[in-house]
Design a protein around this motif. Structure first.
Motif, PDB file in Angstrom:
ATOM      1  N   SER A  88       0.929  -1.121   0.025  1.00 31.77           N
ATOM      2  CA  SER A  88       0.044   0.026   0.039  1.00 31.77           C
ATOM      3  C   SER A  88       0.668   1.169  -0.106  1.00 31.77           C
ATOM      4  O   SER A  88       0.494   2.468   0.451  1.00 31.77           O
ATOM      5  CB  SER A  88      -0.962  -0.072   1.239  1.00 31.77           C
ATOM      6  N   GLU A  89       1.864   1.145  -0.601  1.00 32.16           N
ATOM      7  CA  GLU A  89       2.782   2.344  -0.711  1.00 32.16           C
ATOM      8  C   GLU A  89       2.080   3.469  -1.309  1.00 32.16           C
ATOM      9  O   GLU A  89       2.784   4.697  -0.882  1.00 32.16           O
ATOM     10  CB  GLU A  89       4.282   2.019  -1.147  1.00 32.16           C
ATOM     11  N   GLY A  90       1.236   3.294  -2.144  1.00 35.96           N
ATOM     12  CA  GLY A  90       0.640   4.318  -2.639  1.00 35.96           C
ATOM     13  C   GLY A  90      -0.125   5.493  -1.703  1.00 35.96           C
ATOM     14  O   GLY A  90      -0.403   6.646  -2.158  1.00 35.96           O
ATOM     15  N   ILE A 185       8.161   6.674  -5.248  1.00 36.47           N
ATOM     16  CA  ILE A 185       6.735   6.876  -5.498  1.00 36.47           C
ATOM     17  C   ILE A 185       6.334   7.561  -6.604  1.00 36.47           C
ATOM     18  O   ILE A 185       7.027   8.668  -6.862  1.00 36.47           O
ATOM     19  CB  ILE A 185       5.860   7.091  -4.038  1.00 36.47           C
ATOM     20  N   ASN A 186       5.194   7.196  -7.273  1.00 36.63           N
ATOM     21  CA  ASN A 186       4.742   8.161  -8.070  1.00 36.63           C
ATOM     22  C   ASN A 186       4.364   9.566  -7.751  1.00 36.63           C
ATOM     23  O   ASN A 186       3.482   9.727  -6.756  1.00 36.63           O
ATOM     24  CB  ASN A 186       3.600   7.470  -9.159  1.00 36.63           C
ATOM     25  N   VAL A 189       0.396  10.077  -7.867  1.00 38.35           N
ATOM     26  CA  VAL A 189      -0.141   9.213  -6.796  1.00 38.35           C
ATOM     27  C   VAL A 189      -0.032   9.790  -5.325  1.00 38.35           C
ATOM     28  O   VAL A 189      -0.834   9.970  -4.507  1.00 38.35           O
ATOM     29  CB  VAL A 189       0.282   7.978  -6.585  1.00 38.35           C
ATOM     30  N   TYR A 190       1.112  10.511  -5.077  1.00 35.50           N
ATOM     31  CA  TYR A 190       1.393  10.955  -3.740  1.00 35.50           C
ATOM     32  C   TYR A 190       0.313  12.292  -3.558  1.00 35.50           C
ATOM     33  O   TYR A 190      -0.225  12.214  -2.356  1.00 35.50           O
ATOM     34  CB  TYR A 190       3.007  11.402  -3.627  1.00 35.50           C
ATOM     35  N   ARG A 193      -3.460  11.130  -3.453  1.00 32.48           N
ATOM     36  CA  ARG A 193      -3.957  10.531  -2.377  1.00 32.48           C
ATOM     37  C   ARG A 193      -4.021  11.848  -1.136  1.00 32.48           C
ATOM     38  O   ARG A 193      -4.957  11.395  -0.211  1.00 32.48           O
ATOM     39  CB  ARG A 193      -2.884   9.632  -1.744  1.00 32.48           C
TER      40      ARG A 193
END
Length: 267
Positions: A88-90, A185-186, A189-190, A193
């Motif tokens: 779930s790193e996103g 991380i993208n 996406v960061y 979220r």
């Protein structure tokens, strides 16, 4: 069978300590009420308030920026290695933003400002007390509460939310540096979220905490300095030193207790 005085000594000591604590809390509440009332006593308060905003807010900005960016970077690092275990790193952006906005931003800002500005308030007013400058204000028909305490309370109410907002933004950017730049991380996406997870209630709750902490820190610091001459553990310079220490310790303790209470209420 008669009860010896030694048996009741712990109960007596506990009762006396409780009464002293209640009396101290009541005196502090009346001190705060008087300080809040005198904020609006005269237009002449405005320059004093602006000067205290500079002392409390502007001079604390560097330490807030420094602590904020490293707090965000640590949250990004620890959050990534926790979330990656569950694939779930996103969600890192949401985790960093909510942790800062709801909790760490207001609390760490209050503690940092307590160490930098709260100790200064207590020491400055304490020195004025032991050198009879506060008594001199009374002689000149200048209300010491309006001159010394009210501007600091008002300036804290202005400065704490602004510093908290700066801490939150810088912390989120620190999490971006760790999560996106260093760990890959993208970027979209960061921030996506963050946008979808943070609600206005989270931001409002964080600012409510910052206002409450502002009242606590300013009141405790000014109160400890103002009544330095009434301390039992020291007089003169020793009393000022003890008042400053008490101001910092009590402010931090009250901030953490109030944080738990307000968080329980808001959740």
């Amino acid at each position: 069978m008669s009860t010896g005085p030694g048996i009741l000594a712990p109960v007596t000591a506990l009762g006396a300590a409780t009464l002293r604590l209640l009396g101290e809390m009541g005196a502090m509440f009346l001190f705060l009420a008087d300080g809040l009332r005198l904020i609006f006593a005269s237009p002449k308060q405005i320059p004093k308030i602006l000067n205290q905003v500079f002392v409390i807010g502007s001079k604390s900005l560097f330490v807030i920026l420094l602590i904020g960016v490293f707090t965000g970077m640590v949250l990004g690092l620890q959050g990534y290695y926790t979330l990656v275990k569950f694939g779930s790193e996103g969600l890192l952006g949401a985790a960093v933003a909510l942790s800062l906005i709801r909790e760490l931003g207001p609390v760490l800002t209050a503690i940092m400002v307590t160490g930098r500005a709260g100790s200064s308030m207590a020491a400055e007013i304490g020195v004025m007390r032991i050198t009879d400058q506060i008594d001199a204000l009374d002689v000149m028909d200048i209300n010491p509460m309006a001159y010394l305490v009210s501007p600091r309370i008002a300036a804290s109410l202005i400065s704490f939310p602004l510093l908290t907002a700066v801490f939150d933004v810088v912390g989120i950017l620190g999490g971006y540096v760790t999560g996106v730049t260093l760990l890959g991380i993208n970027e979209g996406v960061y921030f996506y979220r963050i946008q979808t997870s943070v609600e206005m209630a989270d931001i409002t709750g964080g600012f409510m905490k910052s206002l409450l902490f502002a009242v606590i820190v300013a009141t405790v610091s000014c109160y400890q300095g103002y009544f330095t001459h009434m301390r039992r553990d020291g007089v003169g310079p020793e009393g000022v030193s003890n008042s400053t220490t008490s101001a910092v310790v009590l402010s931090c303790v009250f901030v953490l207790v109030a944080d738990y209470a307000l968080t329980s209420f808001l959740l």
